[in-house]
Design an enzyme around this catalytic site. Structure first.
Site, PDB file in Angstrom:
ATOM      1  N   ASP A 195      33.890 -60.281  73.531  1.00 11.22           N
ATOM      2  CA  ASP A 195      34.210 -58.878  73.834  1.00 11.22           C
ATOM      3  C   ASP A 195      35.154 -58.725  75.019  1.00 11.22           C
ATOM      4  O   ASP A 195      35.101 -57.740  75.741  1.00 11.22           O
ATOM      5  CB  ASP A 195      32.931 -58.056  74.101  1.00 11.22           C
ATOM      6  N   HIS A 230      36.320 -56.988  66.456  1.00  8.58           N
ATOM      7  CA  HIS A 230      37.491 -56.819  67.312  1.00  8.58           C
ATOM      8  C   HIS A 230      37.951 -55.373  67.187  1.00  8.58           C
ATOM      9  O   HIS A 230      38.289 -54.927  66.094  1.00  8.58           O
ATOM     10  CB  HIS A 230      38.626 -57.740  66.871  1.00  8.58           C
TER      11      HIS A 230
END
Ligand code: GDP
Length: 438
Positions: A27, A55
């Protein structure tokens, strides 16, 4: 193949290859970097993991959470590859393709290819993931319950079904029968769960497999030819170095290798090295799921940072654990990735802080260390903290490095020095343009 077509080892060393990889726990903002950098590359490859991560990409087409598709999918002139190192939930992939198409993104065999050697995530893998987390009860590994650990387990047990088997009917029927017999023994015998019916599993493979067949092929051969033709290849990782199965915070890792060194293997080209590695580092720390997280903040302090950074899982919506930047873990991640440069993301998120906290070392059993320890020792690590002055102004509109407040530049340069790797991008917002090239 003629002699002329031979791709000798010197040519291979010269191939233009770049990996964009996470340095931390995932992340970090890899998706947005791939979306940006992909412009300069012809082929974008996902080489590990499955739909357990997301994503997030914000561009002209909208905001998207991509779980399986490479982030180059928005540019039709690029080839996007799901490599052999991946595990593919075929139903999920069909859904992801549909969602993007509905938003006007063009997806066809011209810009998407799936390795015939990628392993299929079956419904029983997802079930097994849930059954195991339930068995673990109050000691969970923090699985995303997408079947990823069970399917990678099967890959190494040699009980996996490869995408290419969808074209081999006879072989598929007998393989599925054998594998299902084994899986049902596990499901019913170990967990007392309901067995999966052969007909239903075959129908599942037929339904989604037929949709995906036009995309399946030998991605290694494609990539080797692309490199020989002078095309530029970009590898896109999921998660981060600290989740690597070999070098991460085992067992709280993923089941695959998100390292740049694995990119050639997970793509089908173990013979072509990665020359450029962009390591993505977040300006603070965040972590989804379980496991030691030395810098973790709790209570109000954590809530403020979580809100400022919008730290909720892209794939799962789970609130992420957050804390200040961890230099010890990040330096280790930079080394494991072999980063040749760094993109420091989400610097804008720290703008609300009067002072910027930094974990500079760990204290373990009374000793101070800058080395990232063995996982069991990490549980006992306490962060040694320092602070730097904050900047207290909105920096999201800044596009030139020299226009950043001095205190923000000091922070960037301090981090760079500690990590021993050049920071060549600083991002100050999620949009494609919200980035400073240094
Ligand atoms: P990835 O899996 O590494 O691509 O990361 P995620 O998509 O899970 O998380 C990154 C999140 O941060 C996404 O919501 C991005 O839109 C957002 N993001 C990326 N870079 C920046 C930035 O510089 N500033 C801000 N505020 N958000 C960013």
């Amino acid at each position: 193949m003629t002699n002329k077509d031979c791709f000798n080892s010197t040519d291979k060393r010269r191939a233009d290859t770049c990996a964009i990889v996470g340095v931390n726990w995932g992340d970090e903002g890899k998706g947005r970097m791939v979306d940006l950098v992909a412009e300069d590359y012809d082929v974008i490859v996902r080489y590990q993991g499955g739909n357990n991560a997301g994503h997030t990409i914000k561009n002209d087409c909208g905001t998207f959470a991509l779980n399986l598709l490479p982030s180059g999918i928005f540019r039709h002139e690029k080839m996007n590859i799901l490599g052999n190192g991946m595990v593919v939930d075929i139903r999920h992939l069909c859904g992801e393709i549909e969602k993007l198409r509905a938003a006007g993104v063009q997806i066809d065999p011209e810009n998407l290819m799936i390795s015939e050697r990628a392993i299929i995530v079956m419904p029983y893998h997802v079930a097994l993931d849930g059954l195991e987390e339930t068995r673990l009860s109050d000691r969970p590994y923090g699985s995303t319950k997408r079947g990823i650990a069970p399917v990678y387990g099967d890959k190494y047990m040699k009980k996996g079904i490869m995408m290419g088997e969808l074209f081999e009917r006879e072989e598929l029927l007998s393989h599925l029968k054998d594998v299902l017999e084994f899986k049902n023994l596990q499901i019913t015998g170990v967990y007392g769960g309901e067995p999966f019916a052969f007909d239903e599993m075959l129908e599942y493979l037929d339904t989604y497999g037929d949709i995906l067949k036009p995309y399946i092929g030998d991605t290694g051969a494609y990539l080797r030819k692309a490199a020989l033709d002078g095309k530029k290849i970009l590898y896109e990782a999921q998660l981060g170095a600290l989740r690597d199965i070999d070098f991460g915070i085992y067992p709280y890792t993923s089941s695959s290798s998100p390292l740049a060194a694995y990119a050639p293997i997970g793509s089908g080209t173990p013979d072509i090295p990665v020359n450029r590695v962009i390591g993505i580092v977040k300006a603070y720390s965040s972590c989804v799921g379980e496991g030691p997280f030395t810098c973790e903040w709790h209570g109000k302090q954590a809530e403020e940072l979580r809100e400022a950074g919008g730290e909720y899982g892209a794939a799962t919506g789970r609130p992420r654990r957050v804390g200040p930047i961890d230099i010890v873990a990040t330096r280790y991640g930079v080394n494991m990735q072999g980063a040749t440069e760094i993109a420091l993301t989400k610097l804008d998120v720290l703008s609300y802080m009067k002072e910027i906290p930094i974990c500079i070392e760990y204290e373990i059993d009374g000793k101070i260390t800058g080395e990232f320890p063995f996982p069991a020792k990490l549980e006992r690590a306490k962060p040694v903290m320092m602070t730097m002055p904050g900047w207290g102004v909105d920096i999201s509109g800044i596009r030139k490095y020299e226009d950043l407040p001095e205190t923000a530049r000091n922070y960037v340069e301090f981090v760079e020095k500690q990590l021993g790797c050049r920071i060549s991008f600083v991002s100050v917002g999620p949009g494609r343009e919200e980035i400073i090239f240094r």
